[in-house]
Design an enzyme around this catalytic site. Sequence first.
Site, PDB file in Angstrom:
ATOM      1  N   HIS A   1      -0.459  -3.352   4.421  1.00  0.00           N
ATOM      2  CA  HIS A   1       0.935  -4.010   4.853  1.00  0.00           C
ATOM      3  C   HIS A   1       1.331  -2.943   5.381  1.00  0.00           C
ATOM      4  CE1 HIS A   1       0.915  -8.046   2.646  1.00  0.00           C
ATOM      5  NE2 HIS A   1      -0.246  -8.159   3.141  1.00  0.00           N
TER       6      HIS A   1
ATOM      7  N   CYS B   1       6.379  -9.426   1.221  1.00  0.00           N
ATOM      8  CA  CYS B   1       6.288 -10.109   0.851  1.00  0.00           C
ATOM      9  C   CYS B   1       5.951 -10.102  -0.857  1.00  0.00           C
ATOM     10  CB  CYS B   1       3.933 -10.093   0.722  1.00  0.00           C
ATOM     11  SG  CYS B   1       3.523  -8.555   0.119  1.00  0.00           S
TER      12      CYS B   1
ATOM     13  N   GLU C   1       5.011  -2.719   5.247  1.00  0.00           N
ATOM     14  CA  GLU C   1       5.553  -1.526   4.483  1.00  0.00           C
ATOM     15  C   GLU C   1       4.902  -0.457   4.200  1.00  0.00           C
ATOM     16  OE1 GLU C   1       5.472  -5.170   4.580  1.00  0.00           O
ATOM     17  OE2 GLU C   1       7.482  -6.046   3.722  1.00  0.00           O
TER      18      GLU C   1
ATOM     19  N   CYS D   1       4.504  -6.396  -1.760  1.00  0.00           N
ATOM     20  CA  CYS D   1       5.344  -5.198  -1.149  1.00  0.00           C
ATOM     21  C   CYS D   1       6.736  -5.416  -1.403  1.00  0.00           C
ATOM     22  CB  CYS D   1       5.557  -5.290   0.308  1.00  0.00           C
ATOM     23  SG  CYS D   1       4.142  -4.612   1.108  1.00  0.00           S
TER      24      CYS D   1
END
Lengths: 338, 338
Positions: A53, A105, A55, A114
């Site tokens: 992701h 998420c 992040e 995350c």
Amino acid sequence: MKIDDKFFMKLAINEAWKYQFLTYPNPSVGCVVVKGDSEILSIEAHKEVGKAHAEVNALKEAFLKYHPNDVLKTLSNSFEIHEYLIKHHNDFFNDCTIYVTLEPCNHVGKTPSCANLLKQLKPKRVVIAHKDMNNQAKDGQKTLEEASIECEVGCMKKEAYDLLYPFLKWNSGTFIFYKMAQTLNGTIDGGKISSNQTLAYVHTLRDRIDLLVIGGNTVRTDRPTLDARYVVGTAPEVLIYSQKTIFDTQIPLFKIPNRKVTISDDLFKLLDYKFVMIEGGYTLLEKLKEKIDFLILLVTPKIRNGLNAQNIIDMDFEIIHENFIGKEKIIYLRRKVK
Amino acid sequence: MKIDDKFFMKLAINEAWKYQFLTYPNPSVGCVVVKGDSEILSIEAHKEVGKAHAEVNALKEAFLKYHPNDVLKTLSNSFEIHEYLIKHHNDFFNDCTIYVTLEPCNHVGKTPSCANLLKQLKPKRVVIAHKDMNNQAKDGQKTLEEASIECEVGCMKKEAYDLLYPFLKWNSGTFIFYKMAQTLNGTIDGGKISSNQTLAYVHTLRDRIDLLVIGGNTVRTDRPTLDARYVVGTAPEVLIYSQKTIFDTQIPLFKIPNRKVTISDDLFKLLDYKFVMIEGGYTLLEKLKEKIDFLILLVTPKIRNGLNAQNIIDMDFEIIHENFIGKEKIIYLRRKVK
């Protein structure tokens, strides 16, 4: 120019747009890590489904900025990066602000949560442009606030919504975009318009979509292949929009192994798919103008004598993003509903 | 995304583009101040002739970022800012890198020398995208290096050259750009195309240029005023490109006090001016296509039924920048010389 939350969030949004559509079925998300007041450590995005992701990419690059030869450099699997950062962060992120275009998420899917990672790294502040409405993934903000991490939601919300729009549509139904290549003055005929780099981008899109729609006349005249060979991708399923069902079966698009081709004039069929691209000119656009979400305009910087005034269309759009593909331009336009 | 010299220089270049043409007869210049490795303190540009140079604006904002209530805030005169910073910098800039799109000026003109200011502030490094070829202003790099300030020249040189191009042309002869407003599909007729914000921008350009060229037929049909009333600016001198010299003197453009209007079909006259804008459609563009440097395209995000295919032009361009004007787009294109 003001160097503030909006400035950093804009960097995250612009980075995410580079991967718009390519993350399907995931949303396109960007993330920026800033140390102290304005020290930019990283600007990253989510690039492909199953991969890290935004992040995670941003936190990894940020950490490496201060620890350039750390073993973290060799890790690319999300679970491994999460685990490594949780173990080795040594309070590195405590004075950092994380700017992310979508709420982190909150669930473990193909990659770990995350929100949980951030909770353990304890940054000073997390600035979120847009809430996650997905039932599975939502409430990342809650997880962070319960861990006493300051959250701010809504910075550049409108721009983040524009970025998220395709995801919101394909996640709840069907997202349909019309792709058109043209010159500066709007001519679309006369042989090859786009550069090889732009054509490769179109082939990447074909590799990602669920369905490609094309007009029957274009198929008869151009005899296209409609595959993704420039990027060694998968040829998409094709719907030929036509009332007449008879076609020369020697046309290359019919010859691709394991590819479904439907010939139909029933546009309701589009709603059976989540991510639909239409390739065509103004004639087909006229027929589909109430159906499309986006117009994706690929513009080559030339003025050419040609035909383009036969159209009888009046349509209004909002430009939501633009970018370069090499020396050409891509403009993302959202149809305005009157 | 890499956070490196190129990244910071791109921020400076983009900031400068916001003021492209508006700084005439000065060049458009941008400057970014970065503390340590990647702490962005300011992103500024030169905005108007006689006003502070990009470096001065950027150094001032950078200093204020750490000293928000300093008296420097109240200063806007370049000489005062220079003097103040030289007196009060207290080695603040010693760990800073200065990114500037054009070599800092080495001479005292309407404003004091930026090279001299930097020499006294002693930043760690000055990164310059493009050398200054102006005989009066050049050799800023030399001044800095003599003061043992590390200089790097050529970072994003191509992009900085594109930014500087209008200045290089008007400084050594004539810079001519063609301004055209159109829809997405290239139609240019049918009433008002541009928004009020875009029209105000056009009026700002009219206030800056030396000469506005317009076709005789457009004058007869549209009966324009061609002033800069939206921005309370000065109406430009006008050249009506026409073989027939008889016009209805009641057309508003002839009624502006103290404005010179010439009617002529001699395009050599354009070379008597330094900064020339042409307003028109494809017909006039066809006639002037070998003369223009830039095409400035103002695009409204609409598709409209209309006329635009009468043109018989084949022209190639390079897109050198694009930006938003509100919800519309401005595209800067440089004509490719075949």
